[in-house]
Design an enzyme around this catalytic site. Structure first.
Site, PDB file in Angstrom:
ATOM      1  N   THR B 164       0.832  -1.206   0.000  1.00 58.53           N
ATOM      2  CA  THR B 164       0.000   0.000   0.000  1.00 58.53           C
ATOM      3  C   THR B 164       0.866   1.255   0.000  1.00 58.53           C
ATOM      4  O   THR B 164       0.609   2.197  -0.755  1.00 58.53           O
ATOM      5  CB  THR B 164      -0.956   0.009   1.208  1.00 58.53           C
ATOM      6  OG1 THR B 164      -1.942  -1.002   1.013  1.00 58.53           O
ATOM      7  CG2 THR B 164      -1.647   1.354   1.365  1.00 58.53           C
ATOM      8  N   GLY B 314      -9.293  -4.010   4.139  1.00 53.60           N
ATOM      9  CA  GLY B 314      -8.457  -3.812   2.956  1.00 53.60           C
ATOM     10  C   GLY B 314      -7.008  -3.849   3.389  1.00 53.60           C
ATOM     11  O   GLY B 314      -6.703  -4.185   4.544  1.00 53.60           O
ATOM     12  N   ASP B 315      -6.116  -3.490   2.475  1.00 57.86           N
ATOM     13  CA  ASP B 315      -4.685  -3.465   2.768  1.00 57.86           C
ATOM     14  C   ASP B 315      -4.239  -4.756   3.463  1.00 57.86           C
ATOM     15  O   ASP B 315      -4.285  -5.817   2.871  1.00 57.86           O
ATOM     16  CB  ASP B 315      -4.326  -2.229   3.590  1.00 57.86           C
ATOM     17  CG  ASP B 315      -4.566  -0.926   2.822  1.00 57.86           C
ATOM     18  OD1 ASP B 315      -5.015  -0.995   1.654  1.00 57.86           O
ATOM     19  OD2 ASP B 315      -4.326   0.152   3.373  1.00 57.86           O
ATOM     20  N   ASN B 316      -3.824  -4.634   4.741  1.00 58.88           N
ATOM     21  CA  ASN B 316      -3.268  -5.809   5.421  1.00 58.88           C
ATOM     22  C   ASN B 316      -4.356  -6.599   6.160  1.00 58.88           C
ATOM     23  O   ASN B 316      -4.210  -6.955   7.316  1.00 58.88           O
ATOM     24  CB  ASN B 316      -2.191  -5.356   6.421  1.00 58.88           C
ATOM     25  CG  ASN B 316      -1.054  -4.630   5.727  1.00 58.88           C
ATOM     26  OD1 ASN B 316      -1.263  -3.632   5.040  1.00 58.88           O
ATOM     27  ND2 ASN B 316       0.163  -5.121   5.896  1.00 58.88           N
ATOM     28  N   TRP B 317      -5.454  -6.855   5.481  1.00 62.00           N
ATOM     29  CA  TRP B 317      -6.593  -7.519   6.121  1.00 62.00           C
ATOM     30  C   TRP B 317      -6.531  -9.036   6.054  1.00 62.00           C
ATOM     31  O   TRP B 317      -7.366  -9.723   6.633  1.00 62.00           O
ATOM     32  CB  TRP B 317      -7.893  -7.040   5.486  1.00 62.00           C
ATOM     33  CG  TRP B 317      -8.177  -7.609   4.110  1.00 62.00           C
ATOM     34  CD1 TRP B 317      -7.483  -7.369   2.973  1.00 62.00           C
ATOM     35  CD2 TRP B 317      -9.237  -8.511   3.760  1.00 62.00           C
ATOM     36  NE1 TRP B 317      -8.039  -8.042   1.917  1.00 62.00           N
ATOM     37  CE2 TRP B 317      -9.119  -8.758   2.371  1.00 62.00           C
ATOM     38  CE3 TRP B 317     -10.274  -9.113   4.466  1.00 62.00           C
ATOM     39  CZ2 TRP B 317      -9.992  -9.599   1.681  1.00 62.00           C
ATOM     40  CZ3 TRP B 317     -11.150  -9.952   3.783  1.00 62.00           C
ATOM     41  CH2 TRP B 317     -11.000 -10.190   2.402  1.00 62.00           C
TER      42      TRP B 317
END
Lengths: 729, 729
Positions: B164, B314-317
């Site tokens: 990201t 989102g991202d580091n999910w």
């Protein structure tokens, strides 16, 4: 065009039309007349002094024999409709949907031995102990069914109506005219009868010069439904050649038994689109040997009577296989067939081992074309110029027409057109027959069938149009008149590498079909052989879903050669960046507008930036080129026939070989024209493939250019100099 | 609309914008402000008296730690390009095409143990003795290669740039701003560090009320190419969660080892489109247990400080899996995510086990939308009314916006629009939150993933458009606001039959993908279960290539239910007669023109005359219905989202259940309007889903009609009588 010679033309005869027939014979230079399905020649016609062709049916048209030998009627395996079990028992009427006038179940042989019940949900054969047949109400009852599994019954039937006579009968509403019952010449009585009958017939028909077999024993698979409409048609189907007698002979010879399912394959009935099984290929070989041997006996009898034997390519042609291993053995003098264009022309004219070939041209002299207000010449010209470009590559020996000449006679322009066409045909033949034709490359069509299905790939019902095939048939139609040699090869033919005379290989077809290749592409040896061959300078043209077989993260096994693959969804996460069209390219140089690719193969994409993308549609690559060592891979989504696409293919052939520098030798720039070169006869022929005037620039063998004007549909003949290089028109 | 209440809205904060922020807080009724990636809250902002949200990065943004613990950097398996051996040895640079700023090979662990060479032509693993790595020039040399086979190297890498931050960095051209290195909290030092750091941060940030985790540990798979452009993106990819540490722990627990290829799968990298393997499902479960357990520890720490914890979806999910078995364990208070429409709204609002959910609406207050001459309200209204219909079914608790409020502030109309939207949102929530919503049916989406991928089927990169998915995503978008309950079920969920509460099952997707089901359809028990269920009254809607798995002569395993199959070429010889369009039909009653089906699935056809063909294109069936016992099978080629297609789906649901007689109860005739009924709160809401005035006829529960006028984008609330039948607006 001066009328130099006559002959090479067969006129269909008509009773009570004698003076006009004489006139047509003279004006068209016809040297033969023939009867038709439903018409005969009378003495007056047979005494006109030309060659008389008489049709002859071997295994039909003799109901006196057939009705008294119903145990030797022809047979056919069919599959019932699918029926879903709702409980643990299932009963259904198994002949539903079939035309009972055409096929009836065979109860002479034990259904438990010859019929089969399949669970189509599991694909498993149901044990015979679990089902029983009620012969009275034509039902099957299956016990121990699994609820909500689907079942079908494979049925051995008798075919009690010859498919061609059935078609003509129903189409022409022949009312109570008897249905001709085809008999199986594997039956000992039928076998003897057919020979006796032929001899008797020959005795009775001394004026016949040529016996036209229409055809021999087994009809291609064609059966109708209960509404008297076509239910199934496969021009290549061996379905109607089966019988317990045949299968027992097969088992004796091959040591294993064939079952109904070997012919039915869950309803595909061994369509040529299904990669053939070993069992089916064995059966084809077995049947061809029988048919050609039996046909030879009949041909020998004809020859005994000093007559010629010709066979019609169609109807009961199954097992003759003009491109098969045994056709030569028949000793037939000639083949005649219907010409719908270049492809169907080559299918006849390329047949080996015959003295001559005859093509029957369109339109038929039938009321659907020859009616007041219509101009039949338009269809005639179109048919002629489409077939003519193929004739220039591989000439027919004779041409002919069909139908009622009295209809054609009412159209003077059409009569003139045929006169001119006949003259033109004779001029072509006199210039090129038995003379070497210059080819600029040798192209091989690679599929599961190879040589056996020469000019027969992608076909379902001879020349009929199907949405699923026209994008591929166009390849063959284009090739039929291109200045290249064409060969049809199978994957087996590549076992020891690509034959050294082949310059370009085309693999075309839908995924998993016999034409793309299906499981054949599992073989990594095949894959490596082709990669190496292209790398070393071969050209590979993949059309549709070439080499499709999912493995190693790719769908096209030759994706690396083509630079193109098809996204199945599994690599959507991988970004695809290569969409830049190459506007100016050797292959598309003559393309006016967008490339016409036919049916969409969705989600084709370029693997890398080295791919030259030449056309796209809906984000898909429709035409591309990719350098692979000294060769290239060309991808086309499809190639429906057109002059433009023929040029695209011609240029692709050169580009794939990396020989584009040699393209402008012996070629004509206008895509509606084609140049043919005959070094042996020191002639060239420049064709106008349209019915409009054209201008073009012709390149000779040294690269010199000449501007040429062509009249509508003209062939302009030119002279080739001694060194086979320069051209003078 | 009167401003009854305030709250439920989060404002993005901006430094040096304090008075205007106060104004916006007041006008929008915002009760919270938040910082963003790249912006912070200062004391002035934090003292405004509203709730303060602060972003928090767990495993990135701390290069001091990361750089001194590079052995605990995050890792990723990647596959090299394909390389073709020309001889019996092959050397290639294996990092070509990857962004060396993002990933570097892991030489800390023995490549011979963790890396793999595959022959992709045969699919075989190459023995480690046959290859060697040159760490200096980053090449691999493979010996004993087969000429013209393709080889790839599976490489274990370190990820040295958080995806990201990399995306933001490259997109916003952040120059020499340091690259944030993500660390793996499976590393013992990293694990301790993250907790210590969180405590320290909490100590340092007393004014923070809500800690917004962005997110936890592992980023969805996202890597860039050597041109700094996206190379691979899978919003669901677990690729970046691997490490020798993880795989060793896995082996210890599961008793078998995972290899690079288990993650790479010849380049598909376990995309959700690939039917998941047992190994991958085990790994998902393993990783979810780790992530949720570790996340719980952080959330517990936040709670210790009497703050709330919210996570960004989102991202580091990766591994949190809001619809998975372990999400509840985290104890997170809330989830916030981006809302692109109804589908992505439901993805957030349906998340269980949280106190509240927050949706971030479009447009972001960025210069690409908020520039002079553009009207950002247009996008705002469109986004709002698209999401609103889904909110009516399953409300968010809060809404929010992103970007720079100073930009939005320059557009007074937009500021007013948000004021009105916020009021409307609050009114909706006050009317319907925690109240029963009337559903007219329960619809299950059936695929290989089921519940885990609730509202996540067919997605590649969250809401991004792909040609291959929009025809299917439309189904979910339509369902997101329809008056039906929606559940996502897997094939495993049908092991004991279809759950009794399900009325209609939808199977949609391309052949062989996890969404159609691929090999799952081999299972005849599944096939029989569904057939029986439909036969007894269930509704089955097949979209695209439903139940596709070639067997028994058919391609769609439920062809008998649908009455539709797809011709693969093998049964071209079988005549297809059923092309008659049914002009007047329940399903297409509101269809104005032709049915919009999205991407073509070529060669679909009707099996028999019982099929009601409702739409065709290019000779293909695009929409049809088929009665099967007491239920029906509906076929759709695709269903891109539109109001018209939503109505088609709604009607198909009723028709498939054979309950079309009940359709005109609690419904609104105009396709641009939708009626929602809340029996518990005795209210109904009639939505105008367009920004134009609409008139419609509303049917109440007794079938009585009322004519209603709606202003652009209006919600008209009405009262439901005591018996929950008649409606008064």
């Amino acid at each position: 065009m001066s009328k130099k010679i006559s002959g090479r033309l067969t006129l269909p005869a008509e009773l009570n039309f004698i003076d006009e027939t004489k006139d047509l014979l003279s004006r068209w230079g016809a040297d033969a007349i023939r009867d038709s399905d439903g018409t005969d020649l009378d003495d007056e016609l047979m005494d006109l002094g030309v060659t008389n062709y008489s049709k002859y049916f071997v295994a039909r048209g003799d109901n006196e024999f057939a009705l008294s030998h119903m145990d030797e009627a022809q047979q056919l395996f069919v599959m019932s409709d699918y029926h879903t079990a709702k409980g643990t028992s299932l009963t259904f009427e198994f002949m539903t949907g079939f035309l009972d006038e055409q096929i009836v179940p065979d109860f002479n042989h034990d259904p438990k031995e010859w019929w089969q019940v399949y669970n189509r949900t599991t694909g498993e054969l149901v044990d015979v102990s679990n089902w029983s047949i009620n012969k009275e109400d034509l039902t099957v009852t299956i016990e121990n069914t699994t609820p909500f599994h689907e079942y079908t019954l494979n049925i051995l039937t008798y075919m009690i109506w010859d498919p061609t006579q059935m078609y003509n009968h129903i189409t022409n509403d022949w009312g109570d005219k008897p249905h001709e019952i085809p008999f199986d010449v594997r039956g000992p009585k039928a076998n003897q009868h057919m020979k006796d009958k032929l001899r008797a017939w020959l005795e009775d028909n001394p004026k016949t010069d040529v016996v036209r077999f229409t055809t021999f024993y087994y009809h291609f698979t064609l059966f109708f439904n209960d509404k008297r409409k076509e239910k199934f048609v496969d021009w290549f189907g061996y379905g109607s050649s089966v019988s317990p007698r045949a299968l027992e002979a097969f088992e004796k010879e091959y040591g294993y038994k064939l079952y109904a399912e070997d012919f039915i394959h869950a309803g595909s009935y061994n369509s040529t689109f299904k990669p053939p099984t070993k069992e089916y290929l064995d059966y084809l070989d077995f049947t061809q040997r029988f048919v050609t041997q039996e046909a030879k006996e009949l041909v020998d009898i004809v020859h005994e009577y000093n007559k010629e034997a010709i066979m019609f390519l169609g109807d009961n042609w199954i097992g003759t296989e003009p491109y098969g291993k045994y056709f030569e053995n028949i000793g037939i003098d000639a083949v005649v067939g219907s010409v719908g264009g270049g492809l169907t022309m080559r299918l006849i004219s390329d047949i080996p081992h015959v003295k001559y070939t005859e093509g029957r041209f369109l339109p038929y002299f039938f009321p659907d074309t020859f009616y007041e207000g219509n101009d039949p010449t338009i269809e005639g010209v179109e048919n002629w110029i489409t077939a003519r470009r193929a004739i220039m590559r591989s000439p027919l020996t004779r041409i002919g027409y069909g139908g009622y000449p009295s209809l054609a006679y009412k159209f003077p322009e059409f009569v003139d057109f045929v006169s001119e066409t006949a003259d033109e045909f004779r001029e072509i033949i006199s210039n090129i027959e038995h003379k070497e034709t210059y080819s600029r490359a040798k192209v091989a069509i690679l599929n599961s069938w190879g040589k056996l299905r020469t000019w027969q790939a992608f076909m379902v019902a001879h020349a009929l149009h199907y949405k699923q095939i026209y994008s591929y048939l166009g390849v063959l139609e284009s090739l039929s008149g291109l200045d290249v040699d064409v060969e049809f090869i199978s994957f087996d033919d590549l076992k020891d590498g690509v034959p050294s005379d082949i310059d370009v290989i085309i693999n075309a077809g839908d995924a998993h079909t016999a034409f793309s290749g299906g499981d054949a592409w599992h073989d990594e040896k095949l894959v490596a052989t082709l990669r190496k061959w292209v790398y070393e300078g071969g050209g590979f043209i993949g059309i549709g879903e070439p080499s499709a077989y999912e493995k190693g993260g790719r769908f096209f096994r030759l994706a690396d050669v083509l630079g193109i693959d098809k996204e199945l969804g599994f690599t959507l996460s991988t970004d695809k960046y290569f969409f830049d069209l190459k506007e100016d390219h050797f292959i598309t140089q003559d393309l006016k507008d967008t490339f016409t690719f036919g049916e969409q193969i969705n989600n084709t994409y370029a693997l890398n930036e080295d791919v030259e993308i030449l056309a796209m549609d809906n984000e898909n690559i429709t035409l591309s080129a990719h350098t692979y060592g000294k060769g290239r891979g060309i991808y086309m989504m499809g190639l429906p026939y057109s002059h433009e696409n023929t040029r695209i293919l011609s240029r692709s052939i050169f580009y794939s070989m990396q020989k584009e520098a040699e393209f402008n030798k012996f070629t004509s720039t206008n895509i509606h024209t084609e140049l043919n070169v005959y070094p042996e006869s020191k002639k060239v022929a420049l064709l106008n493939n349209t019915n409009e005037a054209q201008t073009t620039v012709v390149y000779d063998g040294a690269g010199n250019t000449t501007d040429v004007q062509l009249k509508p549909a003209e062939i302009k003949w030119g002279e080739l100099d001694e060194e086979n290089s320069t051209i003078r028109f």
